[in-house]
Structure formats: C-alpha cells, structure tokens
Design a protein around this motif. Structure first.
Motif, mmCIF file in Angstrom:
data_model
loop_
_atom_site.group_PDB
_atom_site.id
_atom_site.type_symbol
_atom_site.label_atom_id
_atom_site.label_comp_id
_atom_site.label_asym_id
_atom_site.label_seq_id
_atom_site.Cartn_x
_atom_site.Cartn_y
_atom_site.Cartn_z
ATOM 1 N N ARG A 219 1.180 -1.382 0.344
ATOM 2 C CA ARG A 219 0.047 0.614 -0.043
ATOM 3 C C ARG A 219 0.968 1.438 0.000
ATOM 4 N N SER A 220 1.849 1.334 0.815
ATOM 5 C CA SER A 220 2.890 2.693 0.622
ATOM 6 C C SER A 220 3.187 2.841 -0.117
ATOM 7 N N LEU A 221 3.846 1.546 -1.080
ATOM 8 C CA LEU A 221 4.803 1.738 -2.138
ATOM 9 C C LEU A 221 3.817 2.381 -3.614
ATOM 10 N N LEU A 222 2.603 2.066 -3.281
ATOM 11 C CA LEU A 222 1.314 2.623 -4.629
ATOM 12 C C LEU A 222 0.796 3.315 -4.358
ATOM 13 N N THR A 223 1.220 4.048 -3.060
ATOM 14 C CA THR A 223 0.464 5.762 -2.294
ATOM 15 C C THR A 223 1.389 6.509 -3.350
ATOM 16 N N GLU A 224 3.253 6.043 -2.887
ATOM 17 C CA GLU A 224 4.231 6.844 -3.279
ATOM 18 C C GLU A 224 3.766 6.934 -5.284
ATOM 19 N N ALA A 225 3.170 6.019 -5.544
ATOM 20 C CA ALA A 225 3.447 5.619 -7.551
ATOM 21 C C ALA A 225 2.704 6.815 -7.441
ATOM 22 N N LEU A 226 0.904 7.109 -6.969
ATOM 23 C CA LEU A 226 -0.121 7.525 -7.193
ATOM 24 C C LEU A 226 0.555 8.878 -7.631
ATOM 25 N N ASP A 227 0.936 8.749 -5.858
ATOM 26 C CA ASP A 227 1.405 10.809 -5.237
ATOM 27 C C ASP A 227 2.087 11.341 -6.983
ATOM 28 N N GLU A 228 3.288 10.508 -7.601
ATOM 29 C CA GLU A 228 3.539 10.728 -8.608
ATOM 30 C C GLU A 228 2.443 10.727 -9.883
ATOM 31 N N HIS A 229 1.602 9.943 -10.152
ATOM 32 C CA HIS A 229 1.324 9.835 -11.622
ATOM 33 C C HIS A 229 -0.118 10.866 -11.491
ATOM 34 N N GLU A 230 -0.453 11.146 -9.937
ATOM 35 C CA GLU A 230 -1.937 12.056 -9.860
ATOM 36 C C GLU A 230 -1.894 13.033 -11.311
ATOM 37 N N PRO A 231 -0.960 14.271 -11.060
ATOM 38 C CA PRO A 231 -0.446 15.384 -11.735
ATOM 39 C C PRO A 231 -0.918 15.162 -13.312
ATOM 40 N N HIS A 232 0.317 14.571 -13.149
ATOM 41 C CA HIS A 232 0.129 13.611 -15.086
ATOM 42 C C HIS A 232 -1.637 13.205 -15.740
ATOM 43 N N ALA A 233 -1.859 12.571 -14.429
ATOM 44 C CA ALA A 233 -3.563 12.511 -15.030
ATOM 45 C C ALA A 233 -4.669 13.652 -14.618
ATOM 46 N N ARG A 234 -4.122 14.121 -13.744
ATOM 47 C CA ARG A 234 -5.082 15.661 -13.862
ATOM 48 C C ARG A 234 -4.840 16.726 -15.101
ATOM 49 N N GLN A 235 -3.400 16.833 -15.150
ATOM 50 C CA GLN A 235 -3.162 17.424 -16.692
ATOM 51 C C GLN A 235 -3.521 16.747 -18.376
ATOM 52 N N ALA A 236 -4.028 15.321 -17.872
ATOM 53 C CA ALA A 236 -4.290 14.953 -19.476
ATOM 54 C C ALA A 236 -5.680 14.899 -19.448
ATOM 55 N N GLY A 237 -6.680 15.445 -18.076
ATOM 56 C CA GLY A 237 -7.578 15.522 -17.930
ATOM 57 C C GLY A 237 -8.555 14.533 -17.377
ATOM 58 N N LEU A 238 -7.654 13.974 -16.566
ATOM 59 C CA LEU A 238 -7.927 12.160 -16.545
ATOM 60 C C LEU A 238 -8.892 11.786 -14.535
#
Length: 620
Positions: free
Chosen positions: A340-359
C-alpha cells in the motif's frame, strides 16, 4: 510449314554430317524440334567439341552406358567405336577405330562395385603432377579413371575420394572438361529413359545378330540397373538431402542467433553511450530550474527540456532493460515491502499527470497491511509502467482506477481505464517485445513497445504474474498484477524504504564527459554541496590526496589507462582515503557489475543517468 520442314532437314543433315549417320536419338522429339536443337548444342559443347581425345570420350561413353537400364546408348556408341558404316567415334572422322574384341574387353572390365577401390584412389592421389597426356585405351590409368568416373556418375553423394583422385591425376582444367563430358552422358541416358520408344538403328541390330557374345554383353549386363534411381537409392539420396537441409537450417539458425545477439549488443551499447549526453542535458535542466532566470520565457523552455529528456531517459531505460533481459543479466533484490505504501508513492507522482490529461484517478486500497516480498525498484517499475500506459491511452474525460486486495494468499493490483482498449486476441501479444497497439500515423502515444514486455518479465522474476483484458477496441482495459503476500513469520519486518542518511557535504566527482561532469557539479552546488571535478583517474587521485572528500563519485569508464576500478583500488591503499565513501557510476547494473564494483573497493554503484533524485539520496 515449309520453313519448319527445311529447318528440321538442315538440323538432321548437320547431325548426320558430324556422326556419319543420323542417330534415332535426334529423331525422338519431333513435336519439339527446338528442344532437340538445344540438346544438340549441349552435345557439341560437352561431348563432340570437348577437347578430350575422341577415342577416350567414346570409350568413356560406352563404359558408363553399361550402367543404364535403357540399352540404346551403349549399342549406338559401340557402333561409333567400331566405325565405318556404324559412324565415327565422338564425331571425329580421324579417330582410331576398335575391333569387336577390343570393345568386348572394355565391356568385361570389372566395375568399381566389384573391386577394392582403395588402391585405385591411392594410386591417383599419389601422382606427383597431373598427367601430361590422356591415358591410352586399355591402360591401367584409363581403368582407374573410368572406375572413378563410374562412382561419380552413379553415386555423386559418395564420390569425394573419386573426385579428389581425378583432380589430382587430371589437373583442374582437364577435370572440368571431364565433368562436362559426364554431364552430357547423364543427359543422354535420362533422355533415353524418358523416351523408351527410341530403338536401335538397323546397322547395330544386324551386327548383334552376327555376334552373340557381343549382343549378350550389350543387352544383358547385370549392372545395367545402377543408374536407374531404385527405391533404396532414392531413400539414401533423400536421407542425404534431409541431413544437408538440417545442417543448413542449423547453420541459418546459428547465424540468426548471432545476428540477434549482435543486435542486442548494439542496442545495449547505444543506450549506454546515449546516457552520458542525455545526463548532461538533464542535469543542466535541473540546474537551470533552480537559477533565478529573469526572462519569463525561460521557465517553460526549461520545463520542456526536462519533460522531453525524461521521456528519452525512460526509453533508454527500456532499451537497456531489454538488452539485459536478452543477455540474462536481470536480477531482483528481495525485501519485505508494504504494498500500500509503495502504491501510494506511485499514485502521488502520477496524479498530476492524470489531472493534466483531463482524467479522474481513483484508488481503492485494502484496509489491512499488505506485505509482499519483492524488489522495491522493480515492483515500482511495473506499477509505473501500468499507470503511465493507462494515462497515456485514455482520452480526456475518462478515468483510471487502481484497486488493491488480497485473494488466495496473493495481493491483487488491478488498474482499470476507460481508454482505447484492444481486441481480445491481442491480450498475450501485448507482453511481447516491440509489440504495440495500432496508434495511427501521428503516434501521439509514442514509446518503443518494450514497457509491458519488461514489466511481465520483472513480474515473473518476483513470482508474480501480469495479465491484460479488454472488451474490445474503445472499451477500456484492465491490467492485473498478482503477487504472493509474505509469510506471517516475515510480515512484521517490512522495510520502510527510507534512504540512509550520510550527512556529507564534500564530493569529488570523477567523470571524463565534461558536459555531464559540469552539469552534475552545478546541480550539487545548488544543493549546497562543495564539489570538485576531475576528468581522469590520475587527476582524481591527486585531488583526493590534496583535499580528502566525504564522497568520491567516480565513472567506471574513464580513459587513459586508469579506469574507475583502478581509481577505487588506488584510494583503498592510501591511509588518508580509506574512509572516503566510494560510489561508482555506470550505465550497467547487472549483479555482475555490482559485484565487480564492490570487489574493486567501491561501497556502492549508482546507475546512470544521474538524476536529481539519485543525487539527493547520495548526499542525504
């Protein structure tokens, strides 16, 4: 019609003029006279005009015709040897003629299948120099040559010894003339076997009526079947052909494997060599971002350089991983991780890219701890690839959902998107190298088609599995990673993944690529680190002895006879440098590379390209 008849008449006149009679052989294909004329051209080139003496050629023709089941050729050419009203030996009116006794002596000669051929081969190969003259009729040398000719004629696949003996005795030029004669004799035999309607001419029928022993030798030879392809001969030749084909296939396979290995080696070297200039670009961009740039247009340009260089770095990482996979140099370092900790770190990094892509990026993590035994870096690489692909291949307005649960003692990570999807038959191919879903001509999604193949292999190395599913094109996709949870005995000791703090602030950077060295040095200085730079091994040792650094970060591939390994060994023997933290920098990161670095005296190996994150971990 008249022109065709005149042409046929002229052809027959030419043949009769050369042989002294018109053989039925050249009357056998009246429906295709042009073919007979081509045979006539071959007869002249390989037989009649061949500069081998006429009597030798004619005796050879008769000798080899013994082994043909159709008796037309032997009867006709015996007639040529006898001459007069029966024709001319090899079409030569000046050639010596034979008596019937001389012909019967030739026909009674022992065939190579009824004698020991070893002395024959040895005698021919013992010739110090090729024969100056063709052997006389009835001589031992003629007998040896005829015996070898029969072997080559009937069993070409087993005629190596016969061929070597003939080349030694005749010399290469005469050997080729000899082969030309054999080729026409073989053609004549097959022609008569395919045209059994060809009958002996009246002159030879009449001759045999008056000479019963000659007729018996001509018509009842017990070895007349040898040149006919029997079932056994066919099977043997088929077997030999299959062996040859297998050897050729094996050779082709080995050549393809070698070319594939060279391709993989080239990719590995190319990716490694591109990392240095790319590293210089990236570190320069990192440094520029932290400088106080007055022009407002500078910040977007720096951001663009960072973004595009990061994309190139990811592709180079994929190429290097693919080459490591090809050479079996990929390994994993297991540790206990909180998934869960590893996935949370990954999500924190990818969330801005998803938001920028309109997702819309949503997560559903299990409430309890989910401890797995895996390689932190490689597991994160798998998750990053899956999230990146989901964001990349989902149009704006869509969604990406990550779920984590535990089923049957396995952690299940599923990433669902509403993107472009794929045909069901394409599911397995997605995990093959260089395979990509059709993107259209603009290739807006980019990439090399290596990410999923690498992710699947890394999953297998960690006893995990990676699968893909889609309802079809345009229906989105689900990628599922299944990895065993850790045993209860180990589950209480997960590694939180904290970076070891060294608290050091003095670095000696050793790197021969000046642009890369200066870029890394500037970035370190922006973090408050005191940095000195050396561009070769000897300068590095001198600088370290002058002022002892806390960390010596050294490229392994230094020029000038003193590489990074030599620098490390030299440092470890200097009392003042024994406590310096030595860190190797290299584009190669196999277990063997790490082991070699440690054996030379390094404390660790940093994998290129050098990034701001890796430097932050280095300096603490």
């Amino acid at each position: 019609m008249e022109n065709k008849s005149n042409s046929s008449t002229a052809f027959e006149v030419e043949v009769a003029g050369r042989f002294g009679i018109l053989p039925n052989f050249f009357r056998s294909a009246r429906a295709a006279p042009e073919l007979l004329e081509q045979l006539w051209g071959f007869a002249k080139a390989g037989y009649l005009d061949n500069p081998i003496p006429a009597v030798f050629k004619e005796r050879l023709f008769v000798w080899l015709s013994r082994f043909c089941p159709m008796r037309y050729c032997i009867v006709r050419h015996v007639g040529f040897l006898l001459g007069n009203e029966h024709g001319r030996p090899a079409g030569d009116p000046t050639a010596s003629l034979h008596t019937i006794d001389e012909v019967m002596a030739l026909l009674r000669r022992q065939s190579p299948w009824n004698r020991d051929m070893a002395p024959v081969y040895a005698g021919l190969e013992a010739q110090a120099t090729p024969l100056e003259l063709w052997p006389a009729p009835g001589s031992d040398m003629e007998d040896a040559i005829f015996a070898c000719a029969a072997i080559m004629f009937i069993e070409p696949a087993r005629s190596d010894s016969a061929r070597r003996g003939l080349v030694r005795a005749l010399g290469m030029r005469e050997y080729e003339l000899f082969c030309g004669c054999l080729a026409f004799i073989r053609t004549a035999h097959y022609w008569t076997m395919l045209h059994p309607e060809i009958e002996s001419e009246d002159d030879m029928i009449e001759l045999m009526r008056g000479h019963e022993e000659l007729a018996r030798l001509l018509l009842e030879d017990p070895e007349a079947h040898r040149s006919e392809m029997s079932e056994r001969t066919f099977q043997e030749l088929t077997h030999l052909r299959e062996l040859h084909e297998r050897r050729e296939l094996q050779k082709a396979k080995q050549e393809l494997e070698e070319k594939d290995r060279q391709k993989d080696q080239f990719i590995a070297v190319l990716a490694h060599e591109l990392r240095n200039p790319l590293g210089a670009i990236r570190t320069s961009a990192y440094a520029l971002r932290r400088l106080d740039l007055q022009d407002d247009r500078a910040a977007p340009l720096v951001e663009r350089v960072e973004r595009q260089s990061t994309a190139i770095a990811r592709m180079l990482d994929d190429l290097l991983d693919a080459s490591r996979i090809a050479f079996g140099k990929v390994s994993v370092q297991f540790e206990l991780l909180d998934l869960r900790s590893l996935l949370t770190e990954a999500l924190d990094e990818h969330e801005p890219h998803a938001r920028q892509a309109g997702l819309q990026l949503t997560t559903h993590l299990c409430s309890d701890a989910c401890i797995v035994k895996a390689d932190r870096v490689r597991l994160r690489q798998i998750i990053d690839n899956l999230l990146s692909n989901a964001i990349k291949f989902t149009p704006a307005g869509g969604s990406v959902e990550l779920r984590v649960g535990v089923e049957n003692e396995a952690a299940i990570v599923s990433i669902r998107d509403t993107g472009i999807g794929f045909e069901s038959m394409f599911a397995q191919k997605l995990f093959e190298p260089f395979v990509q879903q059709e993107q259209g001509r603009d290739r807006s999604a980019g990439g090399l088609g290596l990410g999923l193949a690498i992710a699947a292999l890394l999953a297998r190395l960690q006893d995990a599995s990676l699968t893909a599913w889609s309802a079809g094109v345009g229906q989105g996709a689900i990628f599922t990673l299944s990895i065993p949870v850790a045993r209860l005995a180990d589950a209480g000791r997960p590694d939180g993944g904290a970076v070891k703090q060294f608290g050091t602030r003095s670095v000696l950077l050793v790197e021969d690529n000046k642009d890369l060295a200066d870029g890394v040095a500037e970035l370190l200085r922006l973090h408050g680190v005191v940095v000195r730079v050396a561009y070769d091994g000897p300068s590095a040792i001198k600088s370290a002895l002058d002022t002892v650094p806390d960390i010596l970060l050294c490229d392994l591939g230094l020029p000038g006879g003193m590489d990074g390994f030599a620098v490390a060994r030299a440092c470890r023997v200097e009392p003042s440098l024994r406590n310096v933290r030595l860190v190797a920098a290299s584009g190669y990161s196999s277990p063997e590379d790490h082991a070699n670095a440690l054996a030379a005296g390094f404390d660790s190996l940093m994998v290129k390209p050098i990034t701001e994150e890796s430097l932050r971990a280095l300096i603490g």
